[in-house]
Design an enzyme around this catalytic site. Sequence first.
Site, PDB file in Angstrom:
ATOM      1  N   GLU A   1      -1.114  -8.158   5.248  1.00 32.60           N
ATOM      2  CA  GLU A   1      -0.865  -8.342   6.694  1.00 32.60           C
ATOM      3  C   GLU A   1      -2.165  -8.278   7.496  1.00 32.60           C
ATOM      4  O   GLU A   1      -2.178  -8.547   8.689  1.00 32.60           O
ATOM      5  CB  GLU A   1       0.142  -7.295   7.198  1.00 32.60           C
ATOM      6  CG  GLU A   1      -0.370  -5.873   7.359  1.00 32.60           C
ATOM      7  CD  GLU A   1      -0.555  -5.111   6.043  1.00 32.60           C
ATOM      8  OE1 GLU A   1      -0.465  -5.726   4.958  1.00 32.60           O
ATOM      9  OE2 GLU A   1      -0.822  -3.893   6.110  1.00 32.60           O
TER      10      GLU A   1
ATOM     11  N   CYS B   1       0.828  -1.202   0.000  1.00 35.92           N
ATOM     12  CA  CYS B   1       0.000   0.000   0.000  1.00 35.92           C
ATOM     13  C   CYS B   1       0.869   1.261   0.000  1.00 35.92           C
ATOM     14  O   CYS B   1       1.519   1.528  -0.995  1.00 35.92           O
ATOM     15  CB  CYS B   1      -1.013  -0.044   1.145  1.00 35.92           C
ATOM     16  SG  CYS B   1      -2.436   0.995   0.772  1.00 35.92           S
TER      17      CYS B   1
ATOM     18  N   HIS C   1      -3.373  -4.947   1.466  1.00 38.87           N
ATOM     19  CA  HIS C   1      -2.781  -5.206   2.784  1.00 38.87           C
ATOM     20  C   HIS C   1      -2.784  -6.700   3.123  1.00 38.87           C
ATOM     21  O   HIS C   1      -3.689  -7.160   3.825  1.00 38.87           O
ATOM     22  CB  HIS C   1      -3.577  -4.472   3.865  1.00 38.87           C
ATOM     23  CG  HIS C   1      -3.378  -2.993   3.866  1.00 38.87           C
ATOM     24  ND1 HIS C   1      -2.444  -2.371   4.644  1.00 38.87           N
ATOM     25  CD2 HIS C   1      -3.994  -2.018   3.155  1.00 38.87           C
ATOM     26  CE1 HIS C   1      -2.485  -1.068   4.432  1.00 38.87           C
ATOM     27  NE2 HIS C   1      -3.417  -0.828   3.533  1.00 38.87           N
TER      28      HIS C   1
HETATM   29  N1  GLN Z   1      -3.462   6.498   0.627  1.00 38.23           N
HETATM   30  C1  GLN Z   1      -2.226   6.259   1.328  1.00 38.23           C
HETATM   31  C2  GLN Z   1      -1.063   6.984   0.673  1.00 38.23           C
HETATM   32  O1  GLN Z   1      -1.226   7.538  -0.351  1.00 38.23           O
HETATM   33  C3  GLN Z   1      -1.941   4.774   1.394  1.00 38.23           C
HETATM   34  C4  GLN Z   1      -2.984   4.077   2.219  1.00 38.23           C
HETATM   35  C5  GLN Z   1      -2.523   2.846   2.918  1.00 38.23           C
HETATM   36  O2  GLN Z   1      -1.333   2.569   3.061  1.00 38.23           O
HETATM   37  N2  GLN Z   1      -3.483   2.112   3.421  1.00 38.23           N
HETATM   38  O3  GLN Z   1       0.020   7.009   1.193  1.00 38.23           O
END
Ligand code: GLN
Length: 213
Positions: free
Chosen positions: A188, A94, A186
């Site tokens: 995890e 992410c 994610h």
């Molecule tokens: N939207 C976040 C970003 O741009 C990432 C979101 C997340 O890690 N769940 O950094």
Amino acid sequence: MVEGDILGKLAQQEIALRIGVLALQGDFREHMNMVERCGHEPIKVRLPEEVELIDGLIIPGGESTTFGIIMERYNLIAPIRKAASSGMPVFGTCAGAIVIAKEIEGSNQQRLSIMDISVRRNAFGRQVNSFEADIEIKQLGELPFRAVFIRAPIITKVGEGVEVLATFEGKIVLAKQGNIIACAFHPELTNDLRLHQYFISLCETYAKGRMNK
Ligand code: GLN
């Protein structure tokens, strides 16, 4: 037990790997828990010298702009780039996937630039900030993977040598370039250890190569 058996057992035994988890911000504890469940030692990484002690690095979800700022302040950018270019596996999930990308659409935020991909932040729009979906990841076998998307990015472009490992509704959400993996969701936050195990298998190959040098 005869000696041969013991030696055979030792040869088969997995080596204990030191899997680093960047612990500056975000959900690093969940990743550490997954590493432990995979039977390896999670190492919190906060200092440049800690990057030299590990066999692989997980960069968790969180807020990518904050990661950039803290990594710069803690002098972590150069050592992580160096380790990644020497073959150390890096797994960005992410926000972590954003931080490792060469290009972030419409943003000049600080980043590691270690993977030849372009990413779009918050790509699923505001009304569907978070959702779950079953996705197919061939490398992990038949069983679909339950992917948790939270304000997730997508990968909009991949360079040469980048393998697409999974898509969701035609959008790239998992990709690999040699020792680097970018994951938009994610892993995890599920009970499925397969993606962490897959990453750890890359770390094992890297660690063995290092030992033989
Ligand atoms: N939207 C976040 C970003 O741009 C990432 C979101 C997340 O890690 N769940 O950094």
